[in-house]
Design a protein around this motif. Structure first.
Motif, PDB file in Angstrom:
ATOM      1  N   PHE A  49       2.983  -7.626   4.756  1.00  0.00           N
ATOM      2  CA  PHE A  49       2.899  -7.651   6.221  1.00  0.00           C
ATOM      3  C   PHE A  49       4.029  -6.881   6.891  1.00  0.00           C
ATOM      4  O   PHE A  49       3.778  -6.090   7.804  1.00  0.00           O
ATOM      5  N   PRO A  50       5.303  -7.090   6.500  1.00  0.00           N
ATOM      6  CA  PRO A  50       6.354  -6.280   7.129  1.00  0.00           C
ATOM      7  C   PRO A  50       6.133  -4.783   6.958  1.00  0.00           C
ATOM      8  O   PRO A  50       6.403  -4.003   7.879  1.00  0.00           O
ATOM      9  N   LEU A  51       5.644  -4.377   5.798  1.00  0.00           N
ATOM     10  CA  LEU A  51       5.388  -2.953   5.585  1.00  0.00           C
ATOM     11  C   LEU A  51       4.172  -2.490   6.382  1.00  0.00           C
ATOM     12  O   LEU A  51       4.156  -1.369   6.911  1.00  0.00           O
ATOM     13  N   PHE A  52       3.161  -3.344   6.474  1.00  0.00           N
ATOM     14  CA  PHE A  52       1.992  -2.990   7.290  1.00  0.00           C
ATOM     15  C   PHE A  52       2.382  -2.838   8.750  1.00  0.00           C
ATOM     16  O   PHE A  52       1.829  -1.987   9.461  1.00  0.00           O
ATOM     17  N   TYR A  53       3.329  -3.624   9.206  1.00  0.00           N
ATOM     18  CA  TYR A  53       3.737  -3.580  10.611  1.00  0.00           C
ATOM     19  C   TYR A  53       4.331  -2.217  10.975  1.00  0.00           C
ATOM     20  O   TYR A  53       4.358  -1.842  12.148  1.00  0.00           O
ATOM     21  N   LEU A  54       4.792  -1.471   9.979  1.00  0.00           N
ATOM     22  CA  LEU A  54       5.322  -0.130  10.235  1.00  0.00           C
ATOM     23  C   LEU A  54       4.247   0.829  10.735  1.00  0.00           C
ATOM     24  O   LEU A  54       4.576   1.906  11.253  1.00  0.00           O
ATOM     25  N   ILE A  55       2.973   0.463  10.592  1.00  0.00           N
ATOM     26  CA  ILE A  55       1.906   1.336  11.072  1.00  0.00           C
ATOM     27  C   ILE A  55       1.982   1.530  12.577  1.00  0.00           C
ATOM     28  O   ILE A  55       1.497   2.529  13.120  1.00  0.00           O
ATOM     29  N   LEU A  61       6.920   6.761   1.768  1.00  0.00           N
ATOM     30  CA  LEU A  61       7.760   5.564   1.669  1.00  0.00           C
ATOM     31  C   LEU A  61       7.068   4.492   0.832  1.00  0.00           C
ATOM     32  O   LEU A  61       7.701   3.826  -0.001  1.00  0.00           O
ATOM     33  N   ALA A  62       5.769   4.301   1.044  1.00  0.00           N
ATOM     34  CA  ALA A  62       5.012   3.333   0.254  1.00  0.00           C
ATOM     35  C   ALA A  62       4.961   3.746  -1.217  1.00  0.00           C
ATOM     36  O   ALA A  62       5.030   2.894  -2.115  1.00  0.00           O
ATOM     37  N   SER A  63       4.881   5.049  -1.464  1.00  0.00           N
ATOM     38  CA  SER A  63       4.892   5.533  -2.847  1.00  0.00           C
ATOM     39  C   SER A  63       6.188   5.152  -3.548  1.00  0.00           C
ATOM     40  O   SER A  63       6.178   4.659  -4.681  1.00  0.00           O
ATOM     41  N   GLY A  64       7.311   5.354  -2.864  1.00  0.00           N
ATOM     42  CA  GLY A  64       8.588   4.953  -3.451  1.00  0.00           C
ATOM     43  C   GLY A  64       8.683   3.460  -3.660  1.00  0.00           C
ATOM     44  O   GLY A  64       9.281   2.994  -4.641  1.00  0.00           O
ATOM     45  N   GLY A  65       8.085   2.679  -2.761  1.00  0.00           N
ATOM     46  CA  GLY A  65       8.104   1.231  -2.925  1.00  0.00           C
ATOM     47  C   GLY A  65       7.369   0.780  -4.172  1.00  0.00           C
ATOM     48  O   GLY A  65       7.862  -0.067  -4.928  1.00  0.00           O
ATOM     49  N   PHE A  66       6.190   1.357  -4.414  1.00  0.00           N
ATOM     50  CA  PHE A  66       5.428   0.980  -5.608  1.00  0.00           C
ATOM     51  C   PHE A  66       6.113   1.442  -6.890  1.00  0.00           C
ATOM     52  O   PHE A  66       5.968   0.796  -7.935  1.00  0.00           O
ATOM     53  N   PHE A  67       6.857   2.535  -6.811  1.00  0.00           N
ATOM     54  CA  PHE A  67       7.507   3.048  -8.024  1.00  0.00           C
ATOM     55  C   PHE A  67       8.817   2.335  -8.314  1.00  0.00           C
ATOM     56  O   PHE A  67       9.085   1.959  -9.460  1.00  0.00           O
ATOM     57  N   PHE A  68       9.654   2.126  -7.309  1.00  0.00           N
ATOM     58  CA  PHE A  68      10.987   1.586  -7.554  1.00  0.00           C
ATOM     59  C   PHE A  68      11.045   0.059  -7.442  1.00  0.00           C
ATOM     60  O   PHE A  68      11.853  -0.574  -8.118  1.00  0.00           O
ATOM     61  N   LEU A  69      10.216  -0.522  -6.566  1.00  0.00           N
ATOM     62  CA  LEU A  69      10.272  -1.969  -6.353  1.00  0.00           C
ATOM     63  C   LEU A  69       9.159  -2.708  -7.078  1.00  0.00           C
ATOM     64  O   LEU A  69       9.303  -3.888  -7.398  1.00  0.00           O
ATOM     65  N   ARG A  99       4.739  -3.462  -7.905  1.00  0.00           N
ATOM     66  CA  ARG A  99       3.518  -3.926  -7.242  1.00  0.00           C
ATOM     67  C   ARG A  99       3.686  -5.308  -6.636  1.00  0.00           C
ATOM     68  O   ARG A  99       3.261  -5.562  -5.509  1.00  0.00           O
ATOM     69  N   ASP A 100       4.308  -6.231  -7.372  1.00  0.00           N
ATOM     70  CA  ASP A 100       4.464  -7.599  -6.865  1.00  0.00           C
ATOM     71  C   ASP A 100       5.363  -7.643  -5.628  1.00  0.00           C
ATOM     72  O   ASP A 100       5.107  -8.399  -4.686  1.00  0.00           O
ATOM     73  N   TRP A 101       6.423  -6.845  -5.625  1.00  0.00           N
ATOM     74  CA  TRP A 101       7.319  -6.808  -4.467  1.00  0.00           C
ATOM     75  C   TRP A 101       6.584  -6.265  -3.248  1.00  0.00           C
ATOM     76  O   TRP A 101       6.717  -6.807  -2.141  1.00  0.00           O
ATOM     77  N   MET A 102       5.811  -5.220  -3.433  1.00  0.00           N
ATOM     78  CA  MET A 102       5.068  -4.635  -2.317  1.00  0.00           C
ATOM     79  C   MET A 102       4.014  -5.607  -1.792  1.00  0.00           C
ATOM     80  O   MET A 102       3.753  -5.669  -0.594  1.00  0.00           O
ATOM     81  N   ARG A 103       3.424  -6.384  -2.687  1.00  0.00           N
ATOM     82  CA  ARG A 103       2.443  -7.384  -2.244  1.00  0.00           C
ATOM     83  C   ARG A 103       3.126  -8.479  -1.444  1.00  0.00           C
ATOM     84  O   ARG A 103       2.603  -8.935  -0.419  1.00  0.00           O
ATOM     85  N   ALA A 104       4.302  -8.926  -1.880  1.00  0.00           N
ATOM     86  CA  ALA A 104       5.026  -9.978  -1.165  1.00  0.00           C
ATOM     87  C   ALA A 104       5.501  -9.496   0.204  1.00  0.00           C
ATOM     88  O   ALA A 104       5.589 -10.285   1.149  1.00  0.00           O
ATOM     89  N   ALA A 105       5.808  -8.217   0.327  1.00  0.00           N
ATOM     90  CA  ALA A 105       6.284  -7.654   1.597  1.00  0.00           C
ATOM     91  C   ALA A 105       5.175  -6.890   2.318  1.00  0.00           C
ATOM     92  O   ALA A 105       5.470  -5.996   3.128  1.00  0.00           O
TER      93      ALA A 105
END
Length: 315
Positions: A158-164, A140-148, A150-156
């Motif tokens: 904490f919410p993505l980290f919370y999925l851990i 899922l993180a791989s798709g985020g870095f590819f489609f959304l 690097r900047d979008w993943m950095r801004a999000a």
């Protein structure tokens, strides 16, 4: 010479503070729309590919007293992203190396989980569910870095980290935490018995009281409520505090708070057995009183949060 169709579609945005002849290429709107729909298809395909492991995770969480919170984690993460929707960048900058690294890690993790079947060995405890969930999050993180981007993943982040927290706690870790919490809670209960001047004799984890003898068992560790309390503190620290040391202080405060809560619960049950009768050991306050003591532990947690936030506002 007339401009090409691609040049007519693209836009040039003048950057403030830069020379007039310096421009930055902004992808056309149809390219952004295409990227969004392809990303959505990627998520659907990913959910289909991991359908069996995800259903196994949901079934495991629904039947587990410790991991039932997993069912709420995706909704919490989605709500956090919704709160940050205005802060998410609109421009996509693909980070292909990071996307490939996450994808390779996810596939390798899933392959390692499937290796047990090939080798004819049964994984220990809940290891298979842990590895398959980690593999899903990596992909899922791989798709985020590819489609959304690097900047979008950095801004999000904490919410993505919370999925851990979707990943179940390993059985060995849960057992170790339960044992440590059990002994620490017994020590706190010992102090509280002295403070309240309750007559008792102690032998390790066993307390002999006037009407009853109680033992601090594994179920008295309160590991589930302590873990949920930890997740609550991490969430509250990110939402309401900005200073790193204040966030850290709020999260670390959970350790003594959880131990004190468990010791207080032992004291309350013991006093009920002494003053009302031994039958109180089978009462609702003992069997189903966890949520009550969890709610009580939120009072000092939110009091500390208010104090830290007040100091941050004053500063």
């Amino acid at each position: 010479m007339s401009p090409s169709s691609n040049e007519r579609t693209a836009r040039e945005t003048i950057i403030p503070g830069e020379p007039r002849n310096v421009s930055r290429f902004t992808p056309p709107n149809h390219a952004k729309t295409w990227r969004f729909w392809v990303g959505a298809c990627f998520v659907i395909v990913l959910l289909g590919a991991f359908a069996q492991p995800l259903f196994a995770l949901l079934n495991y969480a629904a039947r587990s007293d410790l991991h039932s919170y997993i069912l709420l984690i995706p909704f919490v993460s989605a709500y956090l992203i919704y709160l940050r929707r205005d802060q998410l960048p609109k421009k996509c900058v693909i980070d292909l190396p990071v996307a490939i690294a996450f994808l390779v890690t996810g596939i390798a993790t899933l392959a390692f989980a499937g290796w047990w079947d090939f080798a004819g060995q049964a994984p220990a405890g809940n290891a298979r569910i842990i590895l398959s969930t980690l593999s899903f999050l990596f992909c899922l993180a791989s798709g985020g870095f590819f489609f959304l981007g690097r900047d979008w993943m950095r801004a999000a982040a904490f919410p993505l980290f919370y999925l851990i927290f979707m990943v179940p706690m390993p059985d060995a870790m849960a057992e170790a935490l339960e044992t440590a919490s059990k002994y620490a809670s017994a020590e706190v209960a010992n102090v509280l018995f002295h403070v309240t001047r309750t007559p008792f004799l102690r032998g390790g984890l066993i307390f002999q009281l006037p009407n009853i003898t109680i033992e601090v068992a594994q179920e008295c560790s309160g590991i589930r409520s302590s873990w949920v309390l930890l997740m609550t503190s991490i969430l509250a620290a990110n939402l309401f505090l900005k200073t790193p040391w204040r966030r850290f202080a709020l999260v670390v405060f959970i350790i003594p708070l959880a131990i004190l809560r468990n010791g207080f619960r032992i004291l309350v049950i013991a006093l009920l057995c002494v003053n009302i009768g031994p039958q109180m050991i089978h009462s609702v306050i003992h069997r189903r009183g966890g949520p009550i003591f969890f709610a009580l532990s939120l009072i000092p947690l939110f009091a500390l949060l208010w104090w830290l936030r007040k100091g941050e506002t004053r500063a």
